[in-house]
Scaffold this motif. Structure first.
Motif, PDB file in Angstrom:
ATOM      1  N   ALA A 102       2.965  10.861   2.618  1.00 41.78           N
ATOM      2  CA  ALA A 102       2.910   8.790   2.510  1.00 41.78           C
ATOM      3  C   ALA A 102       4.552   8.689   2.953  1.00 41.78           C
ATOM      4  O   ALA A 102       4.654   7.690   3.976  1.00 41.78           O
ATOM      5  N   GLU A 103       5.151   9.487   2.011  1.00 42.48           N
ATOM      6  CA  GLU A 103       6.796   8.584   2.800  1.00 42.48           C
ATOM      7  C   GLU A 103       6.779   9.402   4.177  1.00 42.48           C
ATOM      8  O   GLU A 103       7.683   9.016   5.041  1.00 42.48           O
ATOM      9  N   VAL A 104       6.777  10.747   5.149  1.00 47.77           N
ATOM     10  CA  VAL A 104       6.706  10.796   5.651  1.00 47.77           C
ATOM     11  C   VAL A 104       6.339  10.532   6.922  1.00 47.77           C
ATOM     12  O   VAL A 104       6.642  10.591   7.826  1.00 47.77           O
ATOM     13  N   ILE A 105       5.094  10.226   6.595  1.00 45.58           N
ATOM     14  CA  ILE A 105       3.869   8.789   7.821  1.00 45.58           C
ATOM     15  C   ILE A 105       5.095   7.346   7.786  1.00 45.58           C
ATOM     16  O   ILE A 105       5.483   7.480   8.686  1.00 45.58           O
ATOM     17  N   GLY A 106       5.544   7.394   6.805  1.00 46.37           N
ATOM     18  CA  GLY A 106       6.464   5.597   6.692  1.00 46.37           C
ATOM     19  C   GLY A 106       7.422   6.519   7.637  1.00 46.37           C
ATOM     20  O   GLY A 106       8.214   5.374   8.043  1.00 46.37           O
ATOM     21  N   VAL A 145      -0.899   2.300  11.652  1.00 46.90           N
ATOM     22  CA  VAL A 145      -1.275   3.417  11.434  1.00 46.90           C
ATOM     23  C   VAL A 145      -2.536   3.022  11.274  1.00 46.90           C
ATOM     24  O   VAL A 145      -3.318   2.823  10.138  1.00 46.90           O
ATOM     25  N   SER A 146      -3.191   4.135  12.343  1.00 45.04           N
ATOM     26  CA  SER A 146      -4.536   4.468  12.143  1.00 45.04           C
ATOM     27  C   SER A 146      -5.089   5.935  11.006  1.00 45.04           C
ATOM     28  O   SER A 146      -4.414   6.036   9.971  1.00 45.04           O
ATOM     29  N   SER A 147      -5.949   6.474  11.642  1.00 38.40           N
ATOM     30  CA  SER A 147      -6.614   7.598  11.377  1.00 38.40           C
ATOM     31  C   SER A 147      -6.938   8.679  12.197  1.00 38.40           C
ATOM     32  O   SER A 147      -7.309   8.809  13.385  1.00 38.40           O
ATOM     33  N   GLY A 183       0.845  -1.538  -0.047  1.00 40.56           N
ATOM     34  CA  GLY A 183       0.487  -0.245  -0.142  1.00 40.56           C
ATOM     35  C   GLY A 183       1.085   1.486  -0.086  1.00 40.56           C
ATOM     36  O   GLY A 183       2.013   0.794   0.211  1.00 40.56           O
ATOM     37  N   LEU A 184      -0.013   2.646   0.018  1.00 40.16           N
ATOM     38  CA  LEU A 184       1.051   3.796   0.518  1.00 40.16           C
ATOM     39  C   LEU A 184       1.856   3.918   1.043  1.00 40.16           C
ATOM     40  O   LEU A 184       2.678   4.197   0.992  1.00 40.16           O
ATOM     41  N   VAL A 185       1.073   3.972   2.239  1.00 38.66           N
ATOM     42  CA  VAL A 185       2.315   4.071   3.351  1.00 38.66           C
ATOM     43  C   VAL A 185       3.260   3.201   3.298  1.00 38.66           C
ATOM     44  O   VAL A 185       4.321   3.206   3.863  1.00 38.66           O
ATOM     45  N   GLY A 186       2.197   1.896   3.360  1.00 35.15           N
ATOM     46  CA  GLY A 186       3.051   0.453   3.727  1.00 35.15           C
ATOM     47  C   GLY A 186       4.938   0.568   2.521  1.00 35.15           C
ATOM     48  O   GLY A 186       5.809  -0.192   3.663  1.00 35.15           O
ATOM     49  N   ASN A 187       4.358   0.830   1.937  1.00 35.89           N
ATOM     50  CA  ASN A 187       5.214   1.069   0.777  1.00 35.89           C
ATOM     51  C   ASN A 187       6.720   1.519   1.030  1.00 35.89           C
ATOM     52  O   ASN A 187       7.638   1.304   1.006  1.00 35.89           O
TER      53      ASN A 187
END
Length: 233
Positions: free
Chosen positions: A192-196, A114-116, A12-16
């Motif tokens: 997404a990169e920042v979250i990861g 990773v919630s919301s 997924g987007l963040v998981g990647n």
């Protein structure tokens, strides 16, 4: 000392980005993934399990020996992609709880979810999506891991292979707020990169004994701080 990680939702987007980040760091000697399709990144450190049946993922996780030091779950879908709210509930809620329970039983020390953001806000408690995320968060807290880390990002910004309905328009709108200052964008959405990176950074801090609590919640400002402002490649 190098540790091991397992990532759920790595395609997924963040998981990647969690996967790319852990593979790039010497702090992780082995990175396991469990997914319905093979992850794109390749590395000698990567041990990927491809399993189409999400109902088997908890047993796949339990079979990793010795258990990973940290498990990251960025698993999530949309109602449209899942084919209805019942199927989305199974993925976002049931499978995530099964994974957390399996990780705890296996002796995993740290669980990162990773919630919301906004799911506990006024007027959102009755929404199905909020119930899914809140239910997983509360279950993780009850399991009493040595360290639990919950990320609550705002809108997740980034290129998706299958765009969410209205996603590109909303992404463009949120990114346009940066014209008034980066802080405006940060209030509503994070890349997404920042979250990861924030997820991985928090896990490494926890491994060093630097987490502020055993149940550490990262709100949007915390995600930006750990994943961008204080990030060191």
């Amino acid at each position: 000392m190098a540790s091991t990680a397992a990532i759920i939702g790595s395609t997924g987007l963040v998981g990647n980005f969690i996967l790319l980040t852990t593979l790039s760091l010497d702090a992780f000697k082995t990175v396991y993934t469990i997914s319905r399709r093979a992850p794109k990144p390749e590395s000698p450190k990567l041990a990927a399990t491809v399993e189409a049946d999400t109902g088997k993922w908890s047993s796949n996780l339990s079979s990793i020996a010795p258990p990973p030091s940290v498990v990251f779950s960025a698993l999530g879908t949309t109602r449209a992609a899942a084919g209805g709210i019942a199927n989305q509930w199974k993925i976002d809620h049931e499978v995530n709880i099964e994974l957390a329970e399996a990780a705890r039983a296996a002796g995993v020390e740290t669980f990162v979810f990773v919630s919301s953001g906004g799911t506990r806000g006024f007027g959102t408690g009755s929404l199905p999506y909020s119930k899914m995320k809140v239910g997983v968060e509360d279950s993780i807290k009850t399991l009493a891991f040595d360290q639990a880390i919950i990320l609550r990002p705002g809108m997740i910004l980034g290129h998706r292979e299958v765009p969410h309905q209205g996603g590109p328009l909303l992404t463009g709108l949120v990114r346009s707020l940066s014209r008034f200052g980066q802080g405006w964008q940060d209030k509503f959405g994070q890349e997404a990169e920042v979250i990861g990176r924030a997820a991985v950074h928090a896990a490494t801090l926890a491994a060093e004994g630097k987490a502020p609590s055993k149940y550490w919640i990262l709100e949007q400002a915390d995600i930006v701080r750990l994943g961008r402002d204080e990030w060191k490649a």
